[in-house]
Design a protein around this motif. Structure first.
Motif, PDB file in Angstrom:
ATOM      1  N   VAL A 163       0.785  -1.282   0.016  1.00  0.00           N
ATOM      2  CA  VAL A 163      -0.132   0.062   0.036  1.00  0.00           C
ATOM      3  C   VAL A 163       0.982   1.213  -0.133  1.00  0.00           C
ATOM      4  N   ASP A 164       0.906   2.155  -0.952  1.00  0.00           N
ATOM      5  CA  ASP A 164       1.496   3.116  -1.288  1.00  0.00           C
ATOM      6  C   ASP A 164       3.111   3.058  -0.978  1.00  0.00           C
ATOM      7  N   GLY A 165       3.686   1.954  -1.438  1.00  0.00           N
ATOM      8  CA  GLY A 165       4.851   1.344  -1.309  1.00  0.00           C
ATOM      9  C   GLY A 165       5.192   0.818  -0.354  1.00  0.00           C
ATOM     10  N   VAL A 166       4.333   0.716   0.735  1.00  0.00           N
ATOM     11  CA  VAL A 166       4.804   0.048   2.147  1.00  0.00           C
ATOM     12  C   VAL A 166       4.221  -1.309   2.244  1.00  0.00           C
ATOM     13  N   GLN A 167       5.055  -2.330   2.997  1.00  0.00           N
ATOM     14  CA  GLN A 167       4.398  -3.737   3.102  1.00  0.00           C
ATOM     15  C   GLN A 167       3.437  -3.710   4.223  1.00  0.00           C
ATOM     16  N   VAL A 168       2.293  -4.172   3.944  1.00  0.00           N
ATOM     17  CA  VAL A 168       1.265  -4.146   4.766  1.00  0.00           C
ATOM     18  C   VAL A 168       0.852  -5.733   5.118  1.00  0.00           C
ATOM     19  N   ILE A 169       1.062  -6.176   6.406  1.00  0.00           N
ATOM     20  CA  ILE A 169       0.855  -7.373   6.964  1.00  0.00           C
ATOM     21  C   ILE A 169      -0.373  -7.414   7.500  1.00  0.00           C
ATOM     22  N   VAL A 170      -1.372  -8.374   7.254  1.00  0.00           N
ATOM     23  CA  VAL A 170      -2.738  -8.511   7.824  1.00  0.00           C
ATOM     24  C   VAL A 170      -2.666  -9.832   8.434  1.00  0.00           C
ATOM     25  N   ASP A 171      -2.988  -9.728   9.821  1.00  0.00           N
ATOM     26  CA  ASP A 171      -3.245 -10.981  10.241  1.00  0.00           C
ATOM     27  C   ASP A 171      -4.229 -10.764  11.646  1.00  0.00           C
ATOM     28  N   GLY A 172      -5.197 -11.749  11.748  1.00  0.00           N
ATOM     29  CA  GLY A 172      -6.364 -11.594  12.569  1.00  0.00           C
ATOM     30  C   GLY A 172      -6.142 -11.897  14.104  1.00  0.00           C
ATOM     31  N   ALA A 173      -4.852 -12.365  14.546  1.00  0.00           N
ATOM     32  CA  ALA A 173      -4.285 -12.956  15.844  1.00  0.00           C
ATOM     33  C   ALA A 173      -5.269 -12.071  16.879  1.00  0.00           C
ATOM     34  N   GLU A 215       9.933   5.101   9.502  1.00  0.00           N
ATOM     35  CA  GLU A 215      10.675   3.897  10.305  1.00  0.00           C
ATOM     36  C   GLU A 215      11.272   2.775   9.298  1.00  0.00           C
ATOM     37  N   ASN A 216      10.985   3.020   8.085  1.00  0.00           N
ATOM     38  CA  ASN A 216      11.438   2.025   6.986  1.00  0.00           C
ATOM     39  C   ASN A 216      11.263   0.574   7.310  1.00  0.00           C
ATOM     40  N   CYS A 217       9.909   0.295   7.815  1.00  0.00           N
ATOM     41  CA  CYS A 217       9.606  -1.047   8.153  1.00  0.00           C
ATOM     42  C   CYS A 217       8.224  -1.318   7.618  1.00  0.00           C
ATOM     43  N   PRO A 218       7.761  -2.477   7.956  1.00  0.00           N
ATOM     44  CA  PRO A 218       6.229  -2.954   7.376  1.00  0.00           C
ATOM     45  C   PRO A 218       5.259  -2.412   8.498  1.00  0.00           C
ATOM     46  N   VAL A 219       3.979  -2.337   8.103  1.00  0.00           N
ATOM     47  CA  VAL A 219       2.918  -2.408   8.947  1.00  0.00           C
ATOM     48  C   VAL A 219       2.389  -3.674   9.306  1.00  0.00           C
ATOM     49  N   LEU A 220       1.835  -3.644  10.518  1.00  0.00           N
ATOM     50  CA  LEU A 220       1.349  -4.980  11.046  1.00  0.00           C
ATOM     51  C   LEU A 220      -0.066  -4.638  11.588  1.00  0.00           C
ATOM     52  N   VAL A 221      -1.087  -5.214  10.682  1.00  0.00           N
ATOM     53  CA  VAL A 221      -2.457  -5.001  11.188  1.00  0.00           C
ATOM     54  C   VAL A 221      -2.938  -6.158  11.998  1.00  0.00           C
ATOM     55  N   THR A 222      -3.287  -6.229  13.348  1.00  0.00           N
ATOM     56  CA  THR A 222      -3.545  -7.174  13.888  1.00  0.00           C
ATOM     57  C   THR A 222      -4.615  -6.912  15.210  1.00  0.00           C
ATOM     58  N   GLY A 223      -4.803  -7.954  15.961  1.00  0.00           N
ATOM     59  CA  GLY A 223      -5.617  -7.804  17.061  1.00  0.00           C
ATOM     60  C   GLY A 223      -7.057  -8.300  16.862  1.00  0.00           C
ATOM     61  N   SER A 224      -7.744  -8.324  15.608  1.00  0.00           N
ATOM     62  CA  SER A 224      -8.876  -8.996  15.584  1.00  0.00           C
ATOM     63  C   SER A 224      -9.217  -9.317  14.074  1.00  0.00           C
ATOM     64  N   PHE A 225      -9.846 -10.399  13.668  1.00  0.00           N
ATOM     65  CA  PHE A 225     -10.373 -10.723  12.461  1.00  0.00           C
ATOM     66  C   PHE A 225     -11.313  -9.562  11.985  1.00  0.00           C
ATOM     67  N   TYR A 226     -12.132  -9.190  13.101  1.00  0.00           N
ATOM     68  CA  TYR A 226     -13.086  -8.088  12.390  1.00  0.00           C
ATOM     69  C   TYR A 226     -12.394  -6.674  11.969  1.00  0.00           C
ATOM     70  N   LEU A 227     -11.129  -6.486  12.455  1.00  0.00           N
ATOM     71  CA  LEU A 227     -10.393  -5.292  12.050  1.00  0.00           C
ATOM     72  C   LEU A 227      -9.707  -5.779  10.766  1.00  0.00           C
ATOM     73  N   ALA A 228      -9.166  -6.943  10.495  1.00  0.00           N
ATOM     74  CA  ALA A 228      -8.497  -7.499   9.337  1.00  0.00           C
ATOM     75  C   ALA A 228      -9.531  -7.402   8.050  1.00  0.00           C
TER      76      ALA A 228
END
Length: 236
Positions: free
Chosen positions: A119-129, A223-236
């Motif tokens: 997304v916009d040149g940034v790695q975004v990892i999505v995990d519903g943990a 920060e020159n690092c990925p985004v990690l989206v997590t915390g809930s499958f509803y959020l994912a």
């Protein structure tokens, strides 16, 4: 044992019960119920064998053996999940073509389970943990994928221990954005922010997940690092 019954996972008469790795108390309850009703148990590591091979994983069950299996999903528990899925299909007599079995396993996906986007040149990892066990599994998967740091976009539901969840992921968090989830059981973002601050993770609060995604992408670029989206499958 009552917990097993309430979860409707107890063995049924005349059926095969496929069991993965569970805590000893749960296994004792399952075994007792299987003995009581005369159900057959197939346990991972016993009746179900999982071995790594040069061309993929080999799964052996009392009903069939399948080799050259490669999970299509990333994660340290995926081989065990693969073995249980093969065993369940074998127990049901549903495997007619081993090549079709391998192809199905290779293309299996679960939306929100370690999905990766750009997304916009940034790695975004999505995990519903969303609990401590899945957070630990996610942390292990990140390490196996050489992800040493990330900016967290995190939202959770009430009923989960946000402090323990955050504690597991805090060591790889350069920063975090806490967000509410568009669901009636959403945990207040302020509660998440307190938990993150207690783990020394610099945190901001967003009004919604869209705003939070924009904020985390901006932080990840800095920060020159990925985004990690997590915390809930509803959020994912």
């Amino acid at each position: 044992r009552d917990r097993v019954a309430r979860a409707k996972t107890h063995p049924k008469p005349g059926c095969v019960c496929v069991v993965g790795e569970v805590v000893p108390d749960a296994m004792s309850a399952i075994t007792a119920q299987a003995d009581e009703v005369g159900a057959e148990l197939w346990r991972l590591g016993h009746e179900i064998r999982l071995e790594a091979g040069a061309n993929g994983w080999r799964v052996q069950t009392p009903a069939l053996t399948a080799s050259g299996l490669q999970p299509g999903m990333i994660g340290r528990y995926q081989p065990q999940n693969l073995a249980l899925a093969v065993a369940a299909c074998a127990a049901a007599g549903a495997v007619k073509d081993h090549s079709a079995l391998a192809a199905s396993i290779a293309k299996t996906r679960l939306p929100g389970r370690y999905e990766q986007f750009c997304v916009d040149g940034v790695q975004v990892i999505v995990d519903g943990a969303h609990n401590i066990e899945s957070a630990e599994a996610l942390r292990g998967t990140l390490e196996s994928q050489d992800v040493a740091s990330a900016v967290l976009l995190i939202g959770m539901l009430t009923g989960h221990d946000c402090r323990e969840f955050v504690r597991v992921l805090a060591p790889i968090a350069n920063a975090a954005v806490a967000t509410p989830i568009d669901f009636h059981r959403s945990l207040p973002a302020e509660d998440l922010a307190v938990a993150l601050a207690d783990c020394s993770v610099p945190t901001t609060i967003s009004r919604n997940s869209g705003e939070a995604l924009d904020a985390t992408i901006a932080k990840a670029k800095h920060e020159n690092c990925p985004v990690l989206v997590t915390g809930s499958f509803y959020l994912a």
